[in-house]
Design an enzyme around this catalytic site. Structure first.
Site, PDB file in Angstrom:
ATOM      1  N   GLU A  17       0.853  -1.064   0.294  1.00 55.53           N
ATOM      2  CA  GLU A  17       0.638  -0.410   0.246  1.00 55.53           C
ATOM      3  C   GLU A  17       0.553   0.979  -0.213  1.00 55.53           C
ATOM      4  O   GLU A  17       1.809   1.360   0.971  1.00 55.53           O
ATOM      5  CB  GLU A  17      -1.142   0.148   1.182  1.00 55.53           C
ATOM      6  CG  GLU A  17      -1.778   1.433   1.661  1.00 55.53           C
ATOM      7  CD  GLU A  17      -2.903   1.224   2.712  1.00 55.53           C
ATOM      8  OE1 GLU A  17      -3.361   0.362   1.998  1.00 55.53           O
ATOM      9  OE2 GLU A  17      -2.879   1.753   3.682  1.00 55.53           O
ATOM     10  N   THR A  48      -4.255   4.913  -1.486  1.00 56.57           N
ATOM     11  CA  THR A  48      -5.481   5.452  -0.703  1.00 56.57           C
ATOM     12  C   THR A  48      -5.469   7.101  -1.315  1.00 56.57           C
ATOM     13  O   THR A  48      -4.917   6.883  -1.983  1.00 56.57           O
ATOM     14  CB  THR A  48      -4.439   6.339   0.599  1.00 56.57           C
ATOM     15  OG1 THR A  48      -3.634   6.693   0.653  1.00 56.57           O
ATOM     16  CG2 THR A  48      -3.838   4.327   1.692  1.00 56.57           C
ATOM     17  N   ALA A 124     -19.795   1.855   3.641  1.00 54.76           N
ATOM     18  CA  ALA A 124     -19.540   0.975   1.856  1.00 54.76           C
ATOM     19  C   ALA A 124     -20.236  -0.254   1.582  1.00 54.76           C
ATOM     20  O   ALA A 124     -20.177   0.356  -0.238  1.00 54.76           O
ATOM     21  CB  ALA A 124     -17.536   0.183   2.362  1.00 54.76           C
ATOM     22  N   LYS A 164     -21.127  -7.100   2.889  1.00 55.73           N
ATOM     23  CA  LYS A 164     -20.479  -6.264   1.769  1.00 55.73           C
ATOM     24  C   LYS A 164     -20.202  -7.193   0.509  1.00 55.73           C
ATOM     25  O   LYS A 164     -20.287  -6.895   0.082  1.00 55.73           O
ATOM     26  CB  LYS A 164     -19.272  -5.360   2.753  1.00 55.73           C
ATOM     27  CG  LYS A 164     -18.805  -4.278   1.865  1.00 55.73           C
ATOM     28  CD  LYS A 164     -18.058  -2.759   2.848  1.00 55.73           C
ATOM     29  CE  LYS A 164     -16.648  -3.849   4.061  1.00 55.73           C
ATOM     30  NZ  LYS A 164     -16.129  -3.080   4.251  1.00 55.73           N
TER      31      LYS A 164
END
Ligand code: FAD
Length: 286
Positions: A17, A48, A124, A164
């Site tokens: 990341e 991000t 989300a 989700k």
């Protein structure tokens, strides 16, 4: 490349990341970092996304394009929704489509007391459904081995995670944690709850005591006693803390891989030295 499909061919998957540089101009200087990270041949790199406000910041999209087109590594584009309306999200999805970027990590984003949330997306999973309506994207999501801070309890959080996944998430990336047993227990509970998508374990190598204290206050990760001993003993010795932090992270990863983890997601903090040290420590395991 569809990121969820990588897990069918490879175990464990390795990903990194990174975050976009704070200033737009710095995007030009990120090449050195990217070149070093990509030499380590991660399966993908996630980027991000600022939780934002009224304006849509497309630094994430620009960086994702660079990673894909100049370095040949698949990007996973983070996208938060709490502070955006449908139209703003549609604009970003169009940018992604035009750039041939098909992997999105769909997130709610943290509540910012200074920014009133928009009303189009509460969770989300609302964003996941919207993305699926807008095009042929592969959607990933976040999960929390020690539960999300706002969730009343772990069972409720896992029921919400199931919603989700039912909305279309095909791969999960975990919040950072320092106690592998918590991850293994969480993983087992997700399987009992009927969540069968691959879950990558999020590992943040420690290099600085203040950074870890800040992260822990934000996400609520438990610090095992052996980890606290390292922080206490080496907090004022940068080099020693670096060595001890890397050794701890490598040990965690070795144990996760031995325990059958689907993948390891390293929070690199844009530091290729950290990523290289980790990769050297596990080169025959991945
Ligand atoms: P959700 O899945 O919506 O969950 C949020 C809370 O709502 C949880 O407590 C959940 O239990 C609850 N909930 C979910 N669905 C329901 C429902 N239907 N009914 C009732 N309750 C529900 N933030 C950024 O700003 N930018 C980033 O790039 C970023 N990247 C991240 C990457 C990873 C791997 C992780 C773990 C986090 C990241 N975050 C990022 C932080 C994230 O935005 C926050 O943790 C945020 O508070 C929750 O996002 P989420 O997508 O997990 O939310």
């Amino acid at each position: 490349m569809r990121i969820p499909a990588v897990f069918a061919d490879k175990k464990p998957v390795l990903s990194f990341e990174i975050f976009p540089p704070k200033k737009a101009a710095a995007l030009e200087n990120i090449d050195k970092t990217l070149a070093l990270l990509c030499e380590l041949t991660p399966d993908f790199i996630s980027i991000t996304f600022g939780a934002g406000g009224s304006t849509v910041d497309n630094q994430t999209v620009e960086l994702a394009k660079k990673i894909k087109n100049e370095y040949g590594v698949e990007p996973l584009v983070h996208l938060t929704c709490l502070n955006y309306n449908r139209e703003e999200i549609r604009v970003i999805l169009d940018q992604l489509k035009k750039a041939g970027l098909s992997n999105i990590l769909a997130l709610r984003g943290d509540v910012n007391p200074d920014i009133a949330p928009q009303c189009d997306f509460s969770y989300a999973s609302d964003l996941v459904r919207f993305i699926k309506e807008q095009g042929d994207f592969s959607v990933s999501g976040a999960c929390y081995p020690e539960k999300h801070l706002e969730a009343s309890d772990a069972v409720t959080d896992i029921h919400n995670l199931r919603k989700k996944v039912d909305a279309g998430v095909e791969h999960l990336v975990s919040q950072l944690f320092f106690d592998n047993d918590r991850f293994f227990t969480f993983y087992e509970k997700t399987r009992i709850a009927g969540i069968n998508v691959p879950i990558e374990a999020g590992i943040m190598p420690v290099t600085n005591k203040a950074q870890i204290e800040r992260m822990v206050s934000l996400c609520g990760a438990t610090l095992p006693a052996k980890f606290e001993r390292i922080l206490e003993r080496y907090e004022n010795n940068r080099e020693a803390l670096f060595d001890a932090g890397m050794a701890y992270a490598i040990n965690q990863i070795v144990d996760l891989i031995a325990g059958g983890a689907d993948g390891i997601h390293v929070y690199t903090m844009n530091n290729p030295v950290i990523a290289k040290r980790i990769c050297d420590g596990i080169k025959n395991l991945i």
